[in-house]
Design a protein around this motif. Structure first.
Motif, PDB file in Angstrom:
ATOM      1  N   GLU A  21       3.422  27.398  12.648  1.00 17.96           N
ATOM      2  CA  GLU A  21       4.261  28.204  14.043  1.00 17.96           C
ATOM      3  C   GLU A  21       4.798  26.978  14.281  1.00 17.96           C
ATOM      4  N   ALA A  22       3.981  25.855  14.018  1.00 25.46           N
ATOM      5  CA  ALA A  22       5.866  24.439  14.786  1.00 25.46           C
ATOM      6  C   ALA A  22       5.142  23.383  14.387  1.00 25.46           C
ATOM      7  N   LYS A  35      11.742  24.667  14.574  1.00 27.16           N
ATOM      8  CA  LYS A  35      10.390  24.736  14.915  1.00 27.16           C
ATOM      9  C   LYS A  35       9.635  23.804  15.589  1.00 27.16           C
TER      10      LYS A  35
END
Length: 352
Positions: A139-140, A161
Motif C-alpha cells: 500500500e505504501a 506510493k
C-alpha cells in the motif's frame, strides 16, 4: 494494531523499529526470529528461523521458487512454522496494518491474509521479480532516505506510493554535533587543545569485507589522526558522544549507521561493504551525489586515506541536512498512524 516484521540480518532493521515505535500512538507487535529486545514494552512474536539449511541443500531445495521469491526452500520446517505463526497472529489480533522490514515472503503472506502492507524500500537494484512482487502489492513504500536517493529505474506506480521520510535514527531531534560535557571538564570534541584529529570507524552487525590488516594500513597512512573503532566486537558506551567527538566518521554503508551519522551531522566517509543487490554501493554513491558525505564503493588503498579524510573535513557535515530532517521517525509514524486510522474505520464500517 500494527504488526512490524523485523529481519534478523544485521541490526538496522531492529533499530529502525525501535525508533518508529517511540513515535507511534498505535500499539505495535514485533514479528521476528530475533529475540525480544531489551526494554521492548509491546507484544513480541518469536518466529522460527528459516535459514537452518546449509547453502548447498537450500539451493537444491529451489529456495527461490523458480525465481518468483527470495527464500522459500522446499520442506523447510522453520519456514512452515514462521508462516503459521504470522498467519495465526493475524487471525487472532486482526491488525489494521503490517509493516515489513524486510521480506518478500512475509509481505505476500500478510497480504494474502487480507492485511494491508507497508514495505520498507531498500537501496540498490530492486527491480527483480521478487522485489517487484512485494513493492507492487504494498500500500505504501516507506523509504528511510531522501527522495531521489535510490529511485532510478522505478516504475511510476512505485513513485506514486513512496514515503521518502529521510533517515530514521534513534537520535532524531538532537542538535547535531553537540554533546553534554560534565561541569568543570574540558570538551573532548573536534579542535580540543592538544588532541589529535579523530576518526570514528563504525561497523555494523551484518558482516564486513574489510580486514583488520586493511584498517591497520589506513591508520599507519594517516599520522596525526587517532582512529577509534566501534562495532559488534567493540560496542560504543555512548554512540552520540563518539559521533560528536569525531572530526570524521568512517562508516559502512548500512542504512542505520548512515542515519546515525546524518543525525549527528558529522563529516564522513561512507565505505560500501559487499551486500546483495549492491545495497551499500548504492548508498555510498547516493551520499556522494547528494553532497552529504564522501562515498566510495570499496575500502580504499592505504595511500588514499589522507586525501579522503581531508575531503571529508572540507565537505563538512552540513550536507547531511538533505538526508536527515531530524524528524524522519516522527513523520513516518504519523503516516502509519493515519493509515491505521483509515483502515480501522473501514473495518468498523464493514462490521456494522
Amino acid at each position: 494494531m500494527i504488526g512490524y516484521y523485523v529481519h534478523h540480518q544485521g541490526l538496522g532493521h531492529l533499530t529502525r523499529l525501535q525508533a518508529l515505535a517511540e513515535q507511534l500512538r498505535s500499539p505495535v507487535t514485533g514479528l521476528s526470529s530475533l529475540p525480544r529486545p531489551a526494554g521492548w514494552d509491546g507484544d513480541w512474536v518469536q518466529l522460527d528461523r528459516d535459514d537452518a539449511l546449509p547453502a548447498a541443500d537450500a539451493a537444491a531445495a529451489d529456495a527461490t521458487a523458480l525465481g518468483v521469491l527470495h527464500w522459500a526452500p522446499r520442506h523447510d520446517r522453520g519456514l512452515a512454522g514462521r508462516g503459521a505463526a504470522v498467519a495465526e497472529w493475524i487471525r487472532r489480533t486482526d491488525p489494521a496494518l503490517v509493516v515489513v522490514d524486510v521480506s518478500v515472503e512475509i509481505a505476500v503472506l500478510s497480504r494474502l491474509c487480507g492485511v494491508p502492507v507497508v514495505v520498507l524500500a531498500m537501496p540498490g537494484v530492486r527491480t527483480d521479480r521478487p522485489h517487484a512482487l512485494a513493492y507492487d502489492l504494498a500500500e505504501a513504500l516507506l523509504a528511510p532516505w531522501p527522495d531521489g536517493a535510490h529511485t532510478d529505474g522505478w516504475p511510476a506506480a512505485w513513485h506514486a506510493k513512496l514515503w521518502a521520510v529521510g533517515g530514521l535514527s534513534r537520535f532524531d531531534g538532537r542538535a547535531p554535533g553537540r554533546v553534554a560535557v560534565p561541569e568543570g571538564a574540558l570538551p573532548d570534541g573536534p579542535g580540543a587543545p592538544g588532541r589529535p584529529r579523530r576518526v570514528l570507524l563504525l561497523w555494523g552487525g551484518g558482516g564486513r569485507g574489510t580486514s583488520a590488516a586493511e584498517v591497520a594500513a589506513a591508520r599507519a597512512a594517516t599520522p596525526g589522526w587517532e582512529w577509534v573503532e566501534r562495532g559488534p566486537g567493540s560496542p560504543s558506551p555512548d554512540l552520540w558522544s563518539d559521533l560528536a567527538s569525531a572530526d570524521v566518521v568512517v562508516t559502512h554503508g548500512g542504512q542505520n549507521s548512515v542515519a546515525e551519522v546524518a543525525a549527528a551531522g558529522r563529516p564522513a566517509v561512507v565505505v560500501a561493504q559487499p551486500r546483495p543487490f549492491d545495497e551499500q554501493v548504492a548508498t555510498a554513491r547516493a551520499v556522494e551525489r547528494l553532497g552529504a558525505a564522501v562515498g566510495v564503493d570499496t575500502w580504499p588503498r592505504a595511500e588514499s586515506w589522507p586525501g579522503l579524510l581531508d575531503r571529508a573535513v572540507a565537505r563538512g557535515g552540513e550536507g547531511w541536512r538533505r538526508w536527515s530532517t531530524g524528524n524522519g521517525a516522527a513523520v513516518a509514524a504519523a503516516r502509519l498512524d493515519a493509515l491505521v486510522d483509515r483502515h480501522r474505520r473501514s473495518m468498523e464500517r464493514a462490521a456494522s
